[in-house]
Design a protein around this motif. Structure first.
Motif: not given
Length: 731
Positions: A689-702
């Motif tokens: 089990e692994s938790k992975v993240t990546t950065q959003l480039w544009f409109v995180p709120g949307l």
């Protein structure tokens, strides 16, 4: 137009930015799944090499799994440590956390069994074991008939012996009845005329002969004139006292004789009825034997052949010959008319004895009546006739039942059945001697001294066995076997019966392997190939000269792992004793089948049975010695192929089965004892089990709004998107 263009281009820009981030999220999920799967497989690549090399089992081992999974995930997502992370990447992942969970422990029976089956599907020598079954196939028909015949004849023999015992008691009671008459004293009271003189001081004939003189004296004294003194008063009194004393003694003798005779006669009738009931049981047994059932396993094996294997054949008529022996068991049953005739014979003996008592009573009546009214001529004739009748009645009984050439003598010869019973007795003694020798060989194993070291190892194995059963929440017990008690059989006949049960089980196991499923075969082959078995050569000294010094050291646990798995006794002796007991029983069944064919010319079914057992015991003892000398023995006189001890172990595993929980627990206990590894703690599969993240480039709120509508598999935290991926994998 400018405002309109700004609005349109802004909408398009918003849409495409949303589409780009959504595509990046989808790519993230795919890359994360591949990374976790690859990392899990990397973890499983580290397995216990010793466990695999010795037992063909895959279990996690080597590098610690959590660290290996974390390193693999980092390398699969962020690139290897020290690599250049500069440049443009559509999805740049970051591992926030990773966990590894063990699953599918090797100590679980379903997991262990699956791995064994996978191992043996490719490595089990199927052709070899099929050929082993094919070697038994030519004997299947003869063995089936032998199993039926031995069981039938043994049951018939038991009933026959009970019936003959009752008939022997009938004959004994007949003889006692005749002895009662002969020793009653009546014979001494009935004189024998020799040269005109009467033998016997006081006899019925003397009393009858002297009656005329007595009557003349009485008449003389009665005819004297009044007042004249009687001349023969003393003589008359002496004769009358003698007569009364004699008839009283004759009465006591006849009444006592008759009372005892009636009691013995009643007992004889009861014994004859008991014999008749046993005879009816024999008749029912013979009728039931005509309807063979539960022998389909023999038919399933019969006729099987392996392409390219050497043909083995028993004599073409062997099965029919043994069947004729079985059908000859009907000859042991006596017809109802035989018992009717015998009962009539007993009734006639009672009637003949009653005639003696009746004539004795008649003589008493005539004697006392003649004293009351003396008549010289007619009374004397009546007494003489009464004496003659008494003598004739006694003589008839004596001739028929007391003389050796009479009815009882003839009956005794008939019950002896010529020389059959003498031959049976001689054969029983020979079989008993052979069984005593065989039993001492089997009991010699149980008398082996057990060292403290061996016992301690078995205690350790028993604990591992119980722990594994507890882990699987099962209970187990030692394997039940028809040959466990063969060494405790009371005689050769009981051992013969038990041997047929073992052979029935062997053919049942072979039938299952050929017709239904090969799982038992796979597990059996796994046991034979991966575990050590006891070499029969260790028994040589014990069986030849009783020397157990070598054997006491050879019974260590590591020398009998396969036997322990089959039978499950937690002591150094039990498993070997059970295995060699079944080996003896299997050999005895085969050799007894040969003995039935060899002895068919003897005619009488019980003589054939005893001779077959003698033959079987002699050859089985030779076979057991051959195993201890070279580790193998010929399968049969008719199938001249050598089978090793391990070949029989294969068959015993088919008979008992090796796919039950108790057998699995024993296999696992042996592995744990030898390797020191607790299989209940060895995973054969893991879940990563692994938790992975990546950065959003544009409109995180949307994107966060979209997540609230359930359109995303993960969630948006700040300006980063995170997802958790779980993948399970096993060997």
């Amino acid at each position: 137009m400018t405002i309109f263009s700004v609005i349109v281009l802004s909408a398009l820009l918003l849409f495409f930015s949303l589409l780009i981030d959504y595509a990046r999220i989808a790519a993230l999920h795919k890359l994360t799944e591949d990374a976790v799967r690859s990392s899990v497989r990397s973890v499983l690549s580290a397995y216990d090499s010793a466990l695999y090399e010795r037992y063909g089992l895959f279990g996690r081992g080597g590098t610690e799994g959590g660290a290996l999974f974390s390193q693999a995930m980092t390398a699969n997502t962020e690139g290897p440590i020290g690599s250049n992370k500069q440049g443009m990447k559509l999805v740049r992942m970051k591992v926030e956390s990773s966990e590894l969970h063990a699953a599918s422990f090797l100590g679980r029976h379903e997991v262990f069994g699956r791995q064994v089956l996978e191992e043996m599907k490719y490595k089990a020598p199927i052709d070899f074991t099929l050929e082993l079954a094919a070697r038994f196939a030519p004997m299947a028909g003869a063995m089936k008939e032998a199993s039926v015949a031995v069981n039938l004849l043994e049951q018939m023999r038991k009933l026959y012996e009970k019936r003959e015992a009752h008939l022997a008691r009938v004959l004994m009671l007949q003889e006692q009845s005749a002895k009662t008459v002969g020793e009653s004293g009546i014979a001494a009271m009935i004189p024998v005329q020799t040269g005109g003189m009467t033998a016997g001081a006081e006899s019925a004939l003397r009393i009858a002969s002297e009656y005329e003189e007595y009557a003349e004296m009485v008449i003389h004294d009665q005819m004297l004139p009044a007042g004249e003194k009687a001349k023969y008063t003393n003589e008359i009194k002496q004769y009358e006292d003698k007569v009364r004393s004699f008839v009283a003694e004759l009465r006591r003798a006849s009444v006592g004789m008759m009372k005892h005779h009636v009691e013995l006669h009643g007992d004889a009738i009861q014994e004859l009825e008991a014999a008749r009931l046993r005879n009816e049981d024999m008749l029912r047994l013979a009728e039931q034997a005509k309807q063979q059932s539960n022998f389909s396993d023999y038919d399933a094996v019969s006729g099987r052949s392996i392409t390219g294997s050497e043909p083995y054949q028993v004599p073409a008529n062997s099965a029919s010959d043994i069947k004729q022996v079985k059908e000859a068991a009907n000859e042991l049953v006596l017809p109802d008319g035989w018992f009717d005739d015998y009962r009539q014979e007993l009734e006639t003996q009672g009637t003949t004895a009653a005639a003696i008592a009746m004539e004795a009573g008649g003589f008493q009546t005539s004697s006392l009546a003649s004293l009351a009214k003396p008549i010289t001529s007619s009374a004397s004739g009546v007494l003489l006739e009464s004496v003659t009748s008494l003598r004739l009645a006694y003589g008839a009984y004596e001739e028929k039942y007391i003389h050796s050439a009479g009815i009882i003598g003839s009956r005794k010869q008939a019950l002896e059945q010529g020389n059959i019973k003498a031959q049976l007795k001689q054969q029983e003694e020979q079989a008993g001697s052979l069984w005593k020798r065989a039993r001492s060989m089997l009991h010699g194993i149980t008398a082996i001294p057990q060292t403290e070291e061996h016992i301690k190892i078995y205690e350790q194995v028993k604990k591992r066995y119980n722990d594994n059963l507890l882990f699987n929440r099962q209970s187990g017990k030692a394997a039940e076997t028809a040959a466990e008690e063969i060494g405790n059989a009371m005689d050769a006949h009981e051992a013969g019966e038990q041997s047929t049960a073992v052979m029935d089980g062997l053919f049942s196991g072979m039938s299952g392997m050929l017709e239904r499923t090969r799982d038992s075969f796979y597990f059996g082959e796994y046991v034979i190939n991966r575990y050590l078995s006891f070499a029969p050569q260790h028994l040589r000294g014990m069986m030849t000269n009783g020397n157990v010094s070598e054997l006491s050291q050879a019974v260590s646990f590591n020398n009998q792992e396969a036997e322990y798995i089959i039978y499950g006794f937690h002591n150094p002796i039990g498993n070997i004793a059970a295995a060699y007991g079944e080996l003896f029983a299997a050999r005895l069944a085969i050799r007894t089948m040969e003995g039935l064919i060899e002895s068919k010319s003897l005619g009488h079914p019980l003589l054939i049975l005893s001779a077959a057992l003698i033959y079987g015991l002699e050859k089985t003892i030779e076979d057991m010695l051959a195993f201890t000398e070279r580790g193998s023995a010929p399968l049969s006189k008719y199938v001249k192929v050598e089978l090793k001890y391990t070949d029989y172990l294969r068959l015993f595993i088919l008979m008992h089965g090796a796919e039950d929980g108790a057998s699995f627990a024993r296999m696992i206990a042996v592995i744990e004892q030898n390797s020191g590894t607790i299989l209940s703690a060895v995973p054969s599969g893991v879940t990563g089990e692994s938790k992975v993240t990546t950065q959003l480039w544009f409109v995180p709120g949307l994107m966060q709004v979209l997540g609230k509508f359930g359109l995303l598999e993960g969630k948006v935290v700040g300006n980063r998107y995170e997802t958790t991926q779980t993948i399970g994998w096993s060997y």
